[in-house]
Structure formats: C-alpha cells, structure tokens
Enzyme design. Structure first.
Site, short mmCIF file in Angstrom:
data_model
loop_
_atom_site.label_atom_id
_atom_site.label_comp_id
_atom_site.label_asym_id
_atom_site.label_seq_id
_atom_site.Cartn_x
_atom_site.Cartn_y
_atom_site.Cartn_z
N ARG A 158 23.18 -4.00 2.75
CA ARG A 158 22.07 -3.79 1.83
C ARG A 158 21.89 -2.29 1.60
O ARG A 158 21.75 -1.52 2.56
CB ARG A 158 20.78 -4.38 2.41
CG ARG A 158 19.61 -4.38 1.46
CD ARG A 158 18.48 -5.24 1.98
NE ARG A 158 17.99 -4.78 3.27
CZ ARG A 158 17.01 -5.38 3.95
NH1 ARG A 158 16.46 -6.47 3.47
NH2 ARG A 158 16.62 -4.91 5.12
N LYS B 250 2.08 5.63 7.56
CA LYS B 250 1.93 5.61 9.02
C LYS B 250 1.88 7.03 9.58
O LYS B 250 1.25 7.28 10.61
CB LYS B 250 3.08 4.83 9.67
CG LYS B 250 3.09 3.35 9.37
CD LYS B 250 1.79 2.64 9.73
CE LYS B 250 1.60 2.48 11.22
NZ LYS B 250 0.38 1.68 11.52
N ARG C 82 19.60 -0.80 16.68
CA ARG C 82 18.19 -0.50 16.81
C ARG C 82 17.83 -0.43 18.29
O ARG C 82 18.62 -0.82 19.16
CB ARG C 82 17.33 -1.58 16.11
CG ARG C 82 17.48 -1.64 14.59
CD ARG C 82 16.92 -0.42 13.92
NE ARG C 82 16.97 -0.50 12.47
CZ ARG C 82 17.99 -0.08 11.72
NH1 ARG C 82 19.08 0.42 12.30
NH2 ARG C 82 17.93 -0.16 10.40
N THR D 157 -5.26 -11.67 8.22
CA THR D 157 -4.21 -11.74 7.19
C THR D 157 -2.87 -12.10 7.82
O THR D 157 -2.15 -12.97 7.35
CB THR D 157 -4.08 -10.40 6.44
OG1 THR D 157 -5.32 -10.12 5.80
CG2 THR D 157 -2.98 -10.47 5.39
N ASN E 110 -8.80 -9.04 10.15
CA ASN E 110 -9.12 -9.86 8.97
C ASN E 110 -8.30 -11.14 8.90
O ASN E 110 -8.43 -11.92 7.95
CB ASN E 110 -8.94 -9.04 7.68
CG ASN E 110 -7.50 -8.63 7.41
OD1 ASN E 110 -6.60 -8.94 8.19
ND2 ASN E 110 -7.29 -7.92 6.32
N VAL F 260 13.55 -8.89 12.62
CA VAL F 260 14.88 -9.49 12.59
C VAL F 260 15.06 -10.53 13.70
O VAL F 260 15.68 -11.58 13.49
CB VAL F 260 15.98 -8.41 12.68
CG1 VAL F 260 15.90 -7.62 13.98
CG2 VAL F 260 17.36 -9.03 12.52
N GLY G 89 20.50 1.35 1.16
CA GLY G 89 19.29 2.01 1.62
C GLY G 89 18.91 1.74 3.06
O GLY G 89 18.01 2.38 3.60
N ILE H 161 1.11 -7.63 18.17
CA ILE H 161 1.01 -6.65 19.25
C ILE H 161 -0.42 -6.57 19.79
O ILE H 161 -0.64 -6.55 21.01
CB ILE H 161 1.48 -5.26 18.76
CG1 ILE H 161 2.95 -5.30 18.35
CG2 ILE H 161 1.26 -4.21 19.86
CD1 ILE H 161 3.46 -4.02 17.71
N TYR I 248 5.54 3.16 3.22
CA TYR I 248 5.08 2.72 4.54
C TYR I 248 5.24 3.84 5.57
O TYR I 248 4.32 4.12 6.35
CB TYR I 248 5.87 1.48 4.99
CG TYR I 248 5.61 1.12 6.43
CD1 TYR I 248 4.41 0.56 6.82
CD2 TYR I 248 6.57 1.38 7.41
CE1 TYR I 248 4.15 0.26 8.15
CE2 TYR I 248 6.32 1.07 8.74
CZ TYR I 248 5.11 0.52 9.10
OH TYR I 248 4.86 0.23 10.41
#
Length: 307
Positions: free
Chosen positions: A264, A144, A207, A34, A32, A183, A266, A12, A140
């Site tokens: 899945r 946030k 979503r 990553t 950094n 996804v 949760g 982003i 997470y």
C-alpha cells in the site's frame, strides 16, 4: 488519590481503570462510548457519558475534583484524520485543551497524556528514540503532537505536571479493529471467521507490538514520577508481520491462511522504539512477551465469538 480517566471505557483506558481500582484509587471515567463499551465499565468507578469537547466536562471537574488525569480519549484512525482533518483536530487538539482547562480551573496536579508513534513519521533511523525528529505524515500525527506543546505551556504557566507517552503498536484484549494499531485484532477476526488474512507487501514490514497491560502499568507509574518527560512506550523489539504470524501459528498449533497483495503506497516500512529512557525514568519494564499476549488475545476473541 482520585484519577479521572478520559476514554476510560475504551480499549486502553478500561485496562488502566482496572489497574487503578486494583491499587485502591478512586476512579472517574469520562467517555462518549463512540468506541468504548459500557460492558468495560466497572461499578466502583463514577461514569459520565460525555464528549471531552463538551462544556459539561467542566461540571465533572467541579463535582469530582480529581488529583490527576490520565488522558486517553481521542480520535485514533489515520484514514479518518485524512478524510476529516477538522473533526480530528477538534477531538484531539481542542478536546485536550478543554481537559487542560478543567485541570487548571480545578487544581489537578498531574496529567498523563497518550500520544503516538505517528508523530515521528518515516523513521530516519532505528530504533526510534525520543530525540528522533518529529515529522508527522498525517493530520492524526499532527493532532497527537500538538497537545504535547500545550502540556508544556500549562506546566510552565500553571504548574500542572505532565508525562507524555508516545505509544508503539498497542494490542490485546478489548481492542477494536480499525484503530491506529489494529492489525492484530483484524488478524484475530479473520482467524476466528475462517477467512484469509491479506498482507499488503511482502510481510517484512515491522512494528513494535506492546501488550495493553504493559501500557496500563506504565500509566500508573507516571502518576507519581516522570514529570516533564516525553517517553516512548514499547518493547524495544522489532517484529515483522511474517514473524508475528509465525508466533501466532506456534500458539495455535496450526497454519494461518495468508495471501499477499501489492504494497500500500505511503505505508511506513519499519517502526520500533528505543525504550531505555522509560525503563529508567519510571522503573518500568514490559512484562508480557508476544507469544503470551497473542495467546491471551486470541482466547478472548474466540470466547467472544462462541458467546
């Protein structure tokens, strides 16, 4: 205006940098690398390879004296936050506090902060508006949400203006699979490699998919307006996984090979935003429809695979 973009070599952040430069602004990037990439860096922007937790971040603020900060850097993987919540908190909470300390010490006037739909947890009603209860289900989501309180405190204590964006599922060019909303990228990689895309559940989970360019333009709008606001950034449209695959098949003119497996435990079944507040406050509207965004994204990953 000089703008410091944390995470500016990432998915982003790099798009935000592109738009800032197109508007003629000075840009400073802290990343950094990553998850970011040197290939996304623009030569017109100053670049510091640095973790936002590092004390050296203060040197960047002292040297560059930015007018505003767009804070995109952070840890974005829910499973990683569960596996190592201390690292997650150090990055997303303590890292943000260090950014805010740089802002305080060196006169930054405005911070635009990337939060997440993950702060809401399981929706109590749909579409989700900004008044929806905040009940994060993962470290997470907590990490946030916590900086949102720090932003408010730094505004009240030191007059540093802020806008918080709670992002829906962002997708598009340059995205890495495995992030908070990866996804579509996973689906693209499966397509290009000729593999079957596995759907966990019946595919009716939904979503709010928003293209990264629309996220970038919202960030630019917030530099000059939306002070003190917490805003949901999404299309306001519900898209199921099955519908997503159907739109992609229209783009490609061929069938996407899928296989269904057990749901899945949760996972949140449905999540999409009410986005009227951001459209009103920022005079912003998402412009890239799902079909256009998916076509651009597929073309990008196909070209990468061919090269």
């Amino acid at each position: 205006m000089k703008v410091l973009v944390t995470g500016g070599a990432g998915f982003i952040g790099s798009h935000i940098v592109d738009h800032l430069l197109e508007e003629g602004m000075e840009v400073v990037i802290v990343d950094n690398l990553t998850t970011g990439s040197e290939s996304y860096l623009r030569p017109e922007a100053s670049f510091y390879r640095l973790n936002i937790q590092d004390e050296g971040l203060m040197d960047v603020f002292r040297e560059e004296r930015p007018d505003a900060v767009i804070h995109q850097a952070g840890q974005s993987k829910v499973p990683a936050s569960i596996e190592d919540p201390i690292w997650d908190a150090q990055t997303n909470i303590l890292g943000t506090i260090r950014v805010l300390e740089g802002c305080r010490q060196y006169g930054v006037k405005k911070v635009v902060y990337a939060s997440s739909a993950a702060v809401y947890g399981n929706p109590q009603y749909l579409p989700i508006d900004e008044e929806h209860p905040v009940q994060p289900l993962s470290p997470y989501g907590v990490s946030k949400y916590t900086p949102e309180h720090y932003l408010k405190a730094y505004d009240e204590l030191y007059g540093i203006r802020y806008t918080v964006f709670r992002y829906a599922n962002v997708y598009g060019v340059r995205q890495l699979p495995g992030g908070e909303a990866g996804v579509i990228t996973i689906l693209m990689n499966k397509l290009i490699n000729g593999e079957t895309f596995r759907i966990e559940g019946d595919g009716e989970q939904s979503r709010d998919f928003i293209y990264v360019e629309d996220i970038a333009t919202a960030n630019l709008s917030a530099l000059k307006q939306g002070d003190g606001e917490i805003l949901n950034i999404g299309t306001g449209k519900r898209t199921t996984l099955n519908e997503l695959i159907g739109v992609l098949e229209e783009c490609l003119g061929r069938k996407v090979e899928t296989a269904y497996s057990p749901e899945r435990p949760g996972d949140i079944k449905d999540s999409y935003f009410h986005n009227e507040r951001v459209m009103r406050v920022l005079n912003w509207t998402p412009r890239i429809d799902l079909k256009t965004g998916l076509q651009r994204t597929y073309d990008y990953y196909r070209m990468k695979a061919e090269n």
